[in-house]
Write a protein that holds these residues in place. Structure first.
Motif, short mmCIF file in Angstrom:
data_model
loop_
_atom_site.label_atom_id
_atom_site.label_comp_id
_atom_site.label_asym_id
_atom_site.label_seq_id
_atom_site.Cartn_x
_atom_site.Cartn_y
_atom_site.Cartn_z
N MET A 1 0.83 -1.20 0.00
CA MET A 1 0.00 0.00 0.00
C MET A 1 0.86 1.25 0.00
N LYS A 2 0.46 2.23 -0.79
CA LYS A 2 1.08 3.54 -0.77
C LYS A 2 0.05 4.53 -0.24
N LEU A 3 0.47 5.34 0.72
CA LEU A 3 -0.43 6.32 1.31
C LEU A 3 0.23 7.69 1.32
N PHE A 4 -0.50 8.68 0.77
CA PHE A 4 -0.01 10.05 0.72
C PHE A 4 -0.98 10.93 1.50
N VAL A 5 -0.46 11.60 2.51
CA VAL A 5 -1.29 12.40 3.42
C VAL A 5 -0.97 13.87 3.23
N GLY A 6 -1.95 14.62 2.75
CA GLY A 6 -1.79 16.06 2.58
C GLY A 6 -2.43 16.80 3.74
N ASP A 119 -1.55 15.01 -3.57
CA ASP A 119 -1.29 14.63 -4.96
C ASP A 119 0.14 14.98 -5.37
N TYR A 120 0.63 16.10 -4.86
CA TYR A 120 2.02 16.51 -5.14
C TYR A 120 2.98 15.47 -4.59
N LEU A 121 2.69 14.97 -3.39
CA LEU A 121 3.51 13.90 -2.82
C LEU A 121 3.47 12.65 -3.69
#
Length: 406
Positions: A1-6, A119-121
């Motif tokens: 899993m990939k998780l990106f938190v803004g 989204d940038y991450l």
């Protein structure tokens, strides 16, 4: 899993957006910008990733002064986030603003900003710095406070000289001694009128200067003569105006001395922290403890940067390119991006180093002769850029400076 938190952080709350590796929004919510709110955010990250094999976890937020400091450090230091291999990254708001322009149909809301950060991450281009360890954060706060107070002293001294010219308009031209020395400052605090100073015996004035200056004047009589020459040739003020100027000068002297005392206290704290920070750049001739502490505080751990080019870009030590077709502009401006404090310390250090190391002196002279405009500024910035390579090498290899040919 990939998780990106803004995270879009304000003084009172944090807007949160979770995206997976495909850009699908998994969750969006708001927590308070305080310890319970950050704990709730941490727990939600752990819930989303529970029973999952986490290949990548990135948490990003813009650098918004004190507002972003506490949540970034909380998440960075949290053991459960670290166990997942989580990275907390603090980004330049300009980078996010430029990235957001690609979303032409989006409004300006905090929830959308959190999505854009996430989204940038996800896109993986990260011209940003990972949160630093506590000792570097503490050092940065101290060196930046010192930097600001030094600027305040400079401004106050300029103001002092302005009012001194009202009281004695030829003083700085005639008197061959520093206006800001202890003896001179004490003399101004006495609130003598110009007539009183001019009528004072030369012997008494010289003895006063020698006593207040702790016998540091090589020729106190010569200085006393220059003071009396200045006061005798200066315009006279009305008594009420002169009294007001004396009051302002006394206040200014008190401020300058208070600032100088504060700087000494800060330097003691900086010195204590620097004893526990691994660094070798103070071995470079011309880089003293002030420049060393400033550079180290802004860089943090050297492994935050993949190579010296990233350090130069982080400091803003580069010129923008302007090219269209076969045309390339010769006169372009230095980047306004980057860490202004790191840029300041590197440029000031380069100016000192070039006076100590022949290699840097020759490089500066060569770059100075290459262009007809902005010669000193350009040569100095390029010398600072060259210094970055040396700083990076010494810190990365933990080596002391060795002169060429030694």
């Amino acid at each position: 899993m990939k998780l990106f938190v803004g995270l879009d952080v304000s003084s009172f709350d944090i807007k949160v957006c979770f995206l997976n590796g495909e850009g699908k929004q998994l969750s969006s919510f708001t927590v308070a910008n305080d310890l319970p709110g950050a704990t709730q955010l941490r727990d939600e990250i752990l819930r989303i990733t529970s029973n999952q094999s986490v290949r990548e976890l990135r948490i990003g937020l813009e650098s918004t002064s004190v507002y972003s400091f506490h949540p970034s450090m909380f998440l960075h230091n949290d053991e459960s986030i670290r166990a997942l291999g989580g990275q907390v990254l603090v980004m330049n708001p300009k980078q996010i603003a430029n990235f957001k322009k690609s979303y032409s149909d989006m409004d300006k809301t905090d929830e959308i900003d959190a999505f854009v950060i996430a989204d940038y991450l996800r896109f993986g281009r990260l011209p940003m710095s990972v949160v630093k360890e506590e000792q570097y954060v503490a050092l940065q706060q101290l060196t930046r406070a010192r930097y600001q107070i030094v600027r305040q002293i400079t401004q106050e001294k300029q103001r002092f000289l302005q009012y001194l010219s009202y009281k004695c308009n030829t003083f700085t031209e005639e008197v061959e001694s520093s206006v800001f020395g202890k003896a001179m400052m004490d003399l101004f605090l006495e609130n003598y009128s110009l007539d009183e100073l001019s009528q004072m015996s030369l012997e008494d004035l010289a003895n006063y200067l020698q006593s207040k200056g702790k016998n540091r004047f090589p020729d106190p009589k010569h200085v006393a003569k220059s003071i009396q020459k200045a006061v005798r040739s200066s315009y006279r003020l009305d008594k009420v105006v002169e009294d007001s100027i004396d009051a302002i000068l006394s206040t200014s002297i008190t401020l300058i001395r208070t600032f100088e005392k504060q700087i000494k206290e800060l330097e003691k704290s900086i010195e204590r922290i620097m004893k526990g920070v691994p660094q070798t750049i103070q071995t470079i001739p011309g880089i003293g403890p002030v420049f060393t502490a400033g550079i180290i505080a802004e860089l943090g751990q050297i492994d935050r940067f993949s190579d010296e080019t990233k350090i130069a870009k982080y400091a803003g030590l580069y010129w923008r390119k302007h090219q269209s077709g076969r045309f390339t502009a010769d006169d372009t401006s230095l980047s306004r991006n980057g860490n202004q404090y790191l840029r300041y310390y590197l440029v000031e250090a380069a100016n000192s180093v070039r006076r100590q190391i022949p290699e840097y002196s020759e490089y500066y002279a060569k770059k100075y002769q290459e262009v007809p405009k902005h010669q000193h500024k350009r040569a100095l910035v390029l010398t600072a850029r060259k210094l970055v390579r040396l700083v990076d090498a010494l810190l990365r290899k933990n080596q002391i400076y060795t002169p060429k040919g030694a």
